[in-house]
Design an enzyme around this catalytic site. Sequence first.
Site, short mmCIF file in Angstrom:
data_model
loop_
_atom_site.label_atom_id
_atom_site.label_comp_id
_atom_site.label_asym_id
_atom_site.label_seq_id
_atom_site.Cartn_x
_atom_site.Cartn_y
_atom_site.Cartn_z
CE LYS A 28 -3.17 5.40 -1.65
NZ LYS A 28 -4.41 5.91 -2.31
CE1 TYR B 275 -3.78 2.44 0.88
CE2 TYR B 275 -2.09 3.50 2.33
CZ TYR B 275 -3.49 3.49 1.55
OH TYR B 275 -4.16 4.69 1.65
#
Length: 276
Positions: free
Chosen positions: A178, A174
């Site tokens: 990003k 994750y």
Amino acid sequence: MTNPQPPKLFDLSGKVFVVTGAGGNGRGLGLCMAEGLAEAGGRVHCLDRLERPHEAFYESQKAAAELGNGGSLEYHQCDVANSQTVEAVMEKIAVEKQRIDGLVAAAAIQQVTSALDYHQDDIAKMLSVNYTGVFLSARACARQMLKYKIRGSICLIASMSGIIANRGFIAPVYNSSKAAVIQLARNLAMEWGRIKEDGSGGIRVNCISPGHIMTPMVKANFDAGEANREEWENNNMLGRLSEPEEFKGAGVFLLSEASSYMTGNNLVIDGGTTAW
């Protein structure tokens, strides 16, 4: 007393926007960003993968209609990881008013798993939404903006997790997805920013990198024991988590003429977490 009209600089009346990840998980960041655009007068098309949106969407849709400022919310089922679907939905939205003025790419998923235990299929699934889905959404939107010669703005939702490793929160894929979104914004801003001889172009691309937000996804992390709320609150300078509504203003700023000279940048709104 009636509510004052927004200053012209922030007025989105008559403009058309798309927000991904705005219908599937209650009052998440996507839906709140869509609300902010509608409150400023924008016609907002909300995309999510569910056949029917969460009940919170209908409540927001009703509230937007009651403002009477021309702002509205409309829902479309769309899997952002499917290029053909994304292209078709964007084209359908654009042809109605011969325009799309901007995008908020907020669709994302999360998985808390150590790097040693991450399965390859789970890595691919995460990146298919958090990176590929953002790329496909931005590209499909830009194609329509270029087609209709709309000089608008695209906002990618990144995260402070793209520039730091969150202490005690094990989410390596994750976080790196990003970081990729932040870099993507810079590259898209470079490609689409200049106005061409035919009048197309002039598209600005920026990121918002929120800190910890009290969304349904984060509540699930707390409930599962994957994160500690007290530690997260202690990690920032305000000593609290943010609410999704606190990012509405940033969304309106980036998609309006108020940010007309801002592109290729990353707006970090994290309660001071990364400023220690």
